[in-house]
Design a protein around this motif. Structure first.
Motif, short mmCIF file in Angstrom:
data_model
loop_
_atom_site.label_atom_id
_atom_site.label_comp_id
_atom_site.label_asym_id
_atom_site.label_seq_id
_atom_site.Cartn_x
_atom_site.Cartn_y
_atom_site.Cartn_z
N PHE A 7 0.83 -1.21 0.00
CA PHE A 7 0.00 0.00 0.00
C PHE A 7 0.86 1.26 0.00
N VAL A 8 1.87 1.30 0.84
CA VAL A 8 2.74 2.48 0.95
C VAL A 8 3.50 2.70 -0.36
N TYR A 13 3.99 5.88 -5.21
CA TYR A 13 4.14 5.91 -6.67
C TYR A 13 3.03 6.75 -7.30
N TRP A 14 1.82 6.62 -6.79
CA TRP A 14 0.69 7.41 -7.28
C TRP A 14 1.00 8.90 -7.16
N PHE A 15 1.43 9.31 -5.96
CA PHE A 15 1.71 10.73 -5.74
C PHE A 15 2.90 11.21 -6.56
N ALA A 29 -6.48 8.19 -4.51
CA ALA A 29 -5.19 7.51 -4.40
C ALA A 29 -5.22 6.48 -3.28
N VAL A 30 -5.77 6.86 -2.15
CA VAL A 30 -5.84 5.93 -1.01
C VAL A 30 -6.73 4.75 -1.34
N ILE A 31 -7.90 4.99 -1.90
CA ILE A 31 -8.83 3.90 -2.23
C ILE A 31 -8.23 2.98 -3.29
N SER A 32 -7.72 3.55 -4.35
CA SER A 32 -7.14 2.74 -5.43
C SER A 32 -5.93 1.95 -4.95
N SER A 33 -5.06 2.60 -4.20
CA SER A 33 -3.87 1.92 -3.70
C SER A 33 -4.23 0.78 -2.77
N PHE A 34 -5.26 0.97 -1.95
CA PHE A 34 -5.67 -0.10 -1.05
C PHE A 34 -6.24 -1.29 -1.82
#
Length: 155
Positions: A7-8, A13-15, A29-34
């Motif tokens: 997740f981290v 990477y998203w940011f 970003a948080v939802i997609s990454s999770f």
């Protein structure tokens, strides 16, 4: 722990790629990454790490790149001649590799190498289009397949 680490990494990477920090982007970003972390946590951090497998893959990749360079030179030689000296053919062979990973690696390696394209691949048959006989000669039982067999033994 694997889920959190994945997740981290994905969130960072998203940011890094996005460069935006508006509230909607952060929430997405948080939802997609999770979600992606949950689905792929074993991909980045498997339960068992096979060091020998990793070393064999890291030795295979530079070798494959060198084969790609050599095949590019051969294709270039064909292209600069006034008369195209090609003799395209379809090559069928039975692979010695039998695992899904081995078959996929062999098929993609053949396709990445200029002058050859894998048309069909499974445990029993490979169909490869070759630009000429020099490209077809090492397909069945060649050095590429032997190297992939060594990787397959580590699985």
């Amino acid at each position: 722990m694997r889920l959190f680490a994945t997740f981290v990494i994905l969130l960072g990477y998203w940011f890094l790629l996005s460069g935006e920090f508006t509230p909607i982007i952060i929430v997405l970003a948080v939802i997609s990454s999770f979600i992606v972390s949950y689905l792929t946590k074993d991909l980045f951090f498997p339960e068992k790490v096979n060091i020998i497998l990793i070393l064999k893959i890291f030795s295979y990749v530079p070798w494959l790149f060198w084969q790609i360079v050599l095949a590019n030179i051969e294709v270039f030689k064909i292209l600069i001649k006034p008369k195209l000296d090609i003799d395209p053919s379809m090559v069928e062979f039975e692979p010695k590799v039998k695992s899904d990973i081995g078959i996929t690696l062999l098929a993609n390696s053949i396709t990445l190498t200029p002058g050859t394209v894998t048309i069909f691949a499974d445990r029993d048959h490979f169909f490869v289009h070759a630009l000429g006989p020099q490209f077809a000669e090492g397909l069945s039982g060649g050095e590429m397949e032997k190297k992939i067999l060594e990787i397959e033994k580590c699985l």
